[in-house]
Write a protein that holds these residues in place. Structure first.
Motif, PDB file in Angstrom:
ATOM      1  N   THR A 161      -7.492  18.542 -43.744  1.00  0.00           N
ATOM      2  CA  THR A 161      -6.870  18.808 -45.038  1.00  0.00           C
ATOM      3  C   THR A 161      -5.848  17.716 -45.338  1.00  0.00           C
ATOM      4  O   THR A 161      -5.011  17.403 -44.491  1.00  0.00           O
ATOM      5  CB  THR A 161      -6.148  20.170 -45.011  1.00  0.00           C
ATOM      6  N   LYS A 165      -1.688  18.700 -49.311  1.00  0.00           N
ATOM      7  CA  LYS A 165      -2.123  20.077 -49.561  1.00  0.00           C
ATOM      8  C   LYS A 165      -1.603  21.019 -48.479  1.00  0.00           C
ATOM      9  O   LYS A 165      -1.997  22.162 -48.403  1.00  0.00           O
ATOM     10  CB  LYS A 165      -3.651  20.144 -49.605  1.00  0.00           C
ATOM     11  N   ILE A 207      -2.083  25.812 -45.844  1.00  0.00           N
ATOM     12  CA  ILE A 207      -2.759  25.120 -46.954  1.00  0.00           C
ATOM     13  C   ILE A 207      -2.204  25.724 -48.242  1.00  0.00           C
ATOM     14  O   ILE A 207      -2.198  26.961 -48.397  1.00  0.00           O
ATOM     15  CB  ILE A 207      -4.276  25.343 -46.871  1.00  0.00           C
ATOM     16  N   ALA A 209      -3.021  24.303 -51.465  1.00  0.00           N
ATOM     17  CA  ALA A 209      -3.814  23.873 -52.620  1.00  0.00           C
ATOM     18  C   ALA A 209      -5.273  23.928 -52.260  1.00  0.00           C
ATOM     19  O   ALA A 209      -5.659  23.728 -51.114  1.00  0.00           O
ATOM     20  CB  ALA A 209      -3.422  22.447 -53.042  1.00  0.00           C
ATOM     21  N   LYS A 210      -6.128  24.244 -53.266  1.00  0.00           N
ATOM     22  CA  LYS A 210      -7.554  24.361 -52.980  1.00  0.00           C
ATOM     23  C   LYS A 210      -8.193  22.985 -52.958  1.00  0.00           C
ATOM     24  O   LYS A 210      -7.713  22.063 -53.573  1.00  0.00           O
ATOM     25  CB  LYS A 210      -8.215  25.248 -54.043  1.00  0.00           C
TER      26      LYS A 210
END
Length: 210
Positions: A161, A165, A207, A209-210
């Motif tokens: 990731t 994010k 996390i 944010a997508k």
């Protein structure tokens, strides 16, 4: 066992051993009983936890059965090919062969697996096969392994990731205030991070944010 030729006792013993007998976070939250990590071609949900590296990416399954099926598929690789030529009830040969092929780094891995199998009599689920059945099964699985050659490189690529994010939990943070800070609901934040409860700890990466 019948589809892949892997002794049922080996699959069960690995699932028990690697999931802490079903008590690990990975098995309870992600239905992942074998610690299988994300690869570059993984399209499903992911669960992040520290392992070999910080914030390693693990596969999330809808149900435990999917984890067991994926584990059998995972073994259809060139380095495990000799194992599929063993009898499908030769759990001792499989236990040693997995170690020799580099499945586990623990030198006692074969003895640990065999110990679980014999303690719980898991070999009662193993079935021998006739010579003709063995040849047909070997031909089928080894042909599939040959098709997988060349895809081998993908297995070492973990989806990481991007750092923008991720958010690192600090003193005083709660799931509620972290979610508000990044415009998410608490449920969205828990879903993004495959969390089963609201517990967070300082230094944990979420996390956001997508």
């Amino acid at each position: 066992m019948n589809t892949y030729g892997i002794p049922a006792s080996i699959t069960l013993a690995q699932g028990l051993f690697e999931s802490g007998f079903g008590n690990s976070d990975l098995s309870k939250i992600a239905n992942n009983h074998f610690g299988i990590k994300c690869t570059s071609d993984w399209k499903g949900k992911s669960y992040y936890k520290d392992d070999d590296q910080e914030n390693d990416c693990f596969r999330v399954y809808d149900k435990p059965e999917d984890s067991y099926r994926d584990h059998s598929e995972f073994l259809k690789r060139k380095r495990y090919a000799p194992l599929f030529e063993l009898d499908k009830n030769d759990y001792q040969g499989w236990a040693q062969g997995l170690k020799d092929a580099g499945y586990a780094t623990n030198p006692k891995y074969p003895q640990l697996l065999i110990g679980v199998i014999e303690k719980y009599h898991l070999d009662q689920f193993d079935r021998p096969e006739g010579e003709e059945q063995k040849i047909k099964r070997e031909d089928r699985v080894l042909a599939q392994i040959n098709q997988n050659i060349g895809k081998e490189i993908k297995d070492s690529l973990v989806q990481v990731t991007p750092t923008n994010k991720l958010y690192t939990i600090k003193t005083g943070d709660t799931l509620y205030n972290v979610s508000k800070r990044f415009g998410l609901t608490v449920d969205e934040l828990k879903t993004l991070n495959s969390m089963g409860d609201n517990n967070i700890k300082i230094g944990q990466k979420l996390i956001i944010a997508k």
